[in-house]
Design a protein around this motif. Structure first.
Motif, short mmCIF file in Angstrom:
data_model
loop_
_atom_site.label_atom_id
_atom_site.label_comp_id
_atom_site.label_asym_id
_atom_site.label_seq_id
_atom_site.Cartn_x
_atom_site.Cartn_y
_atom_site.Cartn_z
N GLU A 88 0.83 -1.21 0.00
CA GLU A 88 0.00 0.00 0.00
C GLU A 88 0.87 1.26 0.00
OE1 GLU A 88 -2.17 1.60 3.58
OE2 GLU A 88 -3.87 0.74 2.47
N SER A 91 2.29 1.63 -3.39
CA SER A 91 1.30 2.09 -4.37
C SER A 91 1.13 3.60 -4.34
CB SER A 91 -0.06 1.41 -4.10
OG SER A 91 0.03 0.02 -4.26
N VAL A 94 4.15 5.11 -6.00
CA VAL A 94 4.15 4.85 -7.44
C VAL A 94 3.13 5.74 -8.17
CG1 VAL A 94 3.39 3.12 -9.15
CG2 VAL A 94 5.11 2.53 -7.44
N LEU A 95 1.98 5.97 -7.54
CA LEU A 95 0.97 6.85 -8.14
C LEU A 95 1.52 8.27 -8.32
CD1 LEU A 95 -1.92 7.29 -9.14
CD2 LEU A 95 -2.58 7.79 -6.76
N PHE A 139 0.67 2.99 -15.82
CA PHE A 139 0.32 1.57 -15.78
C PHE A 139 1.58 0.70 -15.69
CE2 PHE A 139 -3.06 3.76 -18.11
CZ PHE A 139 -4.16 3.39 -17.36
N CYS A 141 4.40 1.56 -14.28
CA CYS A 141 4.91 1.70 -12.91
C CYS A 141 4.19 0.76 -11.96
CB CYS A 141 4.77 3.15 -12.45
SG CYS A 141 5.85 4.32 -13.30
N PHE A 142 2.87 0.67 -12.07
CA PHE A 142 2.11 -0.24 -11.22
C PHE A 142 2.38 -1.70 -11.57
CE2 PHE A 142 -0.43 3.38 -9.79
CZ PHE A 142 -0.67 3.02 -8.46
N ASN A 143 2.61 -1.99 -12.85
CA ASN A 143 2.94 -3.37 -13.23
C ASN A 143 4.26 -3.82 -12.59
OD1 ASN A 143 0.63 -3.57 -14.76
ND2 ASN A 143 1.64 -3.10 -16.70
N LEU A 145 5.38 -2.74 -9.76
CA LEU A 145 5.09 -2.93 -8.34
C LEU A 145 4.42 -4.28 -8.10
CD1 LEU A 145 5.24 -1.51 -5.57
CD2 LEU A 145 2.93 -0.67 -5.99
N TYR A 146 3.47 -4.64 -8.95
CA TYR A 146 2.82 -5.95 -8.82
C TYR A 146 3.84 -7.08 -9.01
CZ TYR A 146 -2.09 -4.46 -8.60
OH TYR A 146 -3.30 -3.95 -8.20
N PHE A 204 -2.02 -4.41 -16.43
CA PHE A 204 -2.41 -3.76 -15.18
C PHE A 204 -3.79 -4.23 -14.73
CE2 PHE A 204 -4.93 -0.32 -13.29
CZ PHE A 204 -4.25 -0.16 -12.10
N THR A 208 -4.50 -6.36 -11.21
CA THR A 208 -5.38 -5.81 -10.18
C THR A 208 -6.53 -6.76 -9.88
OG1 THR A 208 -4.84 -3.55 -10.92
CG2 THR A 208 -6.80 -3.83 -9.56
#
Length: 442
Positions: A88, A91, A94-95, A139, A141-143, A145-146, A204, A208
């Motif tokens: 969290e 995230s 990253v946002l 997207f 950046c979040f990928n 992180l995942y 992404f 999610t």
């Protein structure tokens, strides 16, 4: 004490990562293979604009590696409830980071590329590429992180699923949008960028939805509202910031490598675009086993088995070479057949082949060097990793500059990859052998 990490466990982690790493490799391969039939301008522009784009995403890659190291350590300790809290906090960062990177690409990419690229033709095509590709950066950046989450908890098969989705979406849309098939507009290089954007968004969405369905059932504390912990965020940034700087520095130098080649001419740029695509395929297993080294070293230190680190690194290296050498030999035996996938121009294909032989040799050095480098990062000593690579990259860029000024043959410039891998392996081995890395707490 004999290491508790088995070959089967190494492969269970490395293989899905390898397939996950293939996501961007497949996108690059598909774009290059299709655009190669449009000529050296499209090839050079897609390479330079794509690298320019990924210079920005490497900051997120570095942050994700920091998150991965901490999650792997908590996982090794059995402290599963902290994983969702760490994710969290990651995230939120990253946002913010993704929004800043998008703003830079949106408002300043034209000016930055104009300063870097000499050829007006390649510059115009690069702008067309970035115009569509920049929308995917949040997207991406979040990928990352995942991916860090799933590598950290050793559930890497999920990355395989996301890769398949990205590959299918990108290949289909490349075929439709580059050439205008099935009633789609013929967009050329812009179509390749739009296809890549759609592939990144699809990954992404999958990550999610999959995470919400599966991880909420486990005691990871995912998808819950947690209180912001300044101490935790500070610890994450202490681990991640050196890695972010290192990745930015490293990839920026890689981008400079191609900028210097671009100044050798449009043909040299087109040659290197094909060479880069083949090279990315060759070193994909190297990066996968290096990432495996990172997470396994962090995990076994968390389990209290620091004495097993060197045996584990050697075992991972043996498996890496076992996977890499057959691919390298195949490429070295059939270089013309492989190059012809990218271009119908026989003269261009023949010019590419000497560089293919160079990167085959470079692959071995990269496999060894990156494994030991990621071992240094896996101990939590990311600042040491930053300093080590900074020294190596200074030597690397000086060598590239010298080669681009001393020769007109691109394959001599590509020998820099052999030098880089060799220095990385030597420096990081010496650090792991003599430094007090086992005293690091994260």
């Amino acid at each position: 004490m004999k290491t508790q990490i088995s070959n089967k466990e190494i492969w269970s982690i490395a293989l899905p990562i390898m397939l996950g790493n293939m996501a961007q490799t497949i996108i690059n391969f598909t774009d290059t293979a299709f655009l190669g039939h449009l000529g050296v301008i499209a090839l050079g522009a897609s390479m330079l604009a794509g690298l320019f784009y990924f210079v920005f995403t490497t900051i997120a890659t570095g942050f994700a590696i920091g998150i991965q190291i901490i999650i792997a350590r908590r996982y090794g300790e059995g402290n599963y409830g902290r994983i969702g809290i760490i994710f969290e906090h990651g995230s939120l960062f990253v946002l913010i980071l993704g929004s800043i990177l998008f703003s830079i690409l949106y408002f300043f990419s034209d000016q930055l590329l104009y300063l870097l690229i000499d050829s007006q033709n390649i510059y115009d095509a690069s702008i067309e590429y970035i115009k569509y590709r920049r929308y995917g950066i949040i997207f991406v950046c979040f990928n990352f992180l995942y991916r860090a989450l799933y590598i950290g908890i050793s559930n890497t098969k999920v990355i395989t699923y996301s890769t398949i989705i990205m590959a299918v979406v990108n290949i289909l849309l490349d075929y439709c949008l580059i050439f205008g098939n099935f009633g789609f507009p013929e967009m050329g290089i812009g179509g390749a960028a739009l296809a890549s954007f759609c592939a990144e968004v699809s990954a992404f969405i999958f990550f999610t939805v999959y995470s919400y369905i599966t991880l909420t059932k486990k005691d990871y504390g995912m998808f819950k509202i947690h209180k912001l912990e300044s101490e935790l965020m500070g610890r994450i940034l202490r681990i991640a910031t050196p890695t972010m700087i290192q990745k930015l520095f490293s990839f920026s130098v890689w981008f400079i490598f191609f900028i210097l080649i671009e100044k050798m001419g449009e043909t040299a740029t087109g040659i290197s675009s094909i060479v880069r695509s083949v090279y990315m395929i060759l070193i994909t297993p190297c990066f996968a086993f290096a990432t495996t080294t990172n997470t396994v070293v962090s995990r076994i230190i968390g389990e209290g088995h620091s004495d097993q680190v060197f045996n584990t690194i050697l075992k991972i290296l043996k498996n890496c070479l076992l996977c890499t050498i057959p691919i390298m030999v195949l490429v070295a035996i059939f270089p013309m057949q492989i190059v012809r996938i990218y271009t119908d121009d026989i003269n261009l294909a023949q010019l590419v082949i000497p560089s293919i032989y160079v990167i085959c040799a470079g692959t071995i050095f990269q496999g060894i060097g990156n494994a030991y480098f990621e071992a240094v990062s896996g101990t939590g000593n990311t600042t040491a990793a930053l300093y080590l690579e900074a020294v190596i990259l200074v030597i690397y860029i000086a060598f590239i500059w010298a080669m681009t000024h001393l020769t007109t043959h691109v394959h001599w410039v590509w020998t820099a990859e052999i030098l880089y891998g060799a220095l990385l392996g030597i420096f990081c081995y010496i650090y792991m052998k003599f430094a007090k890395w086992d005293k690091k707490h994260i």
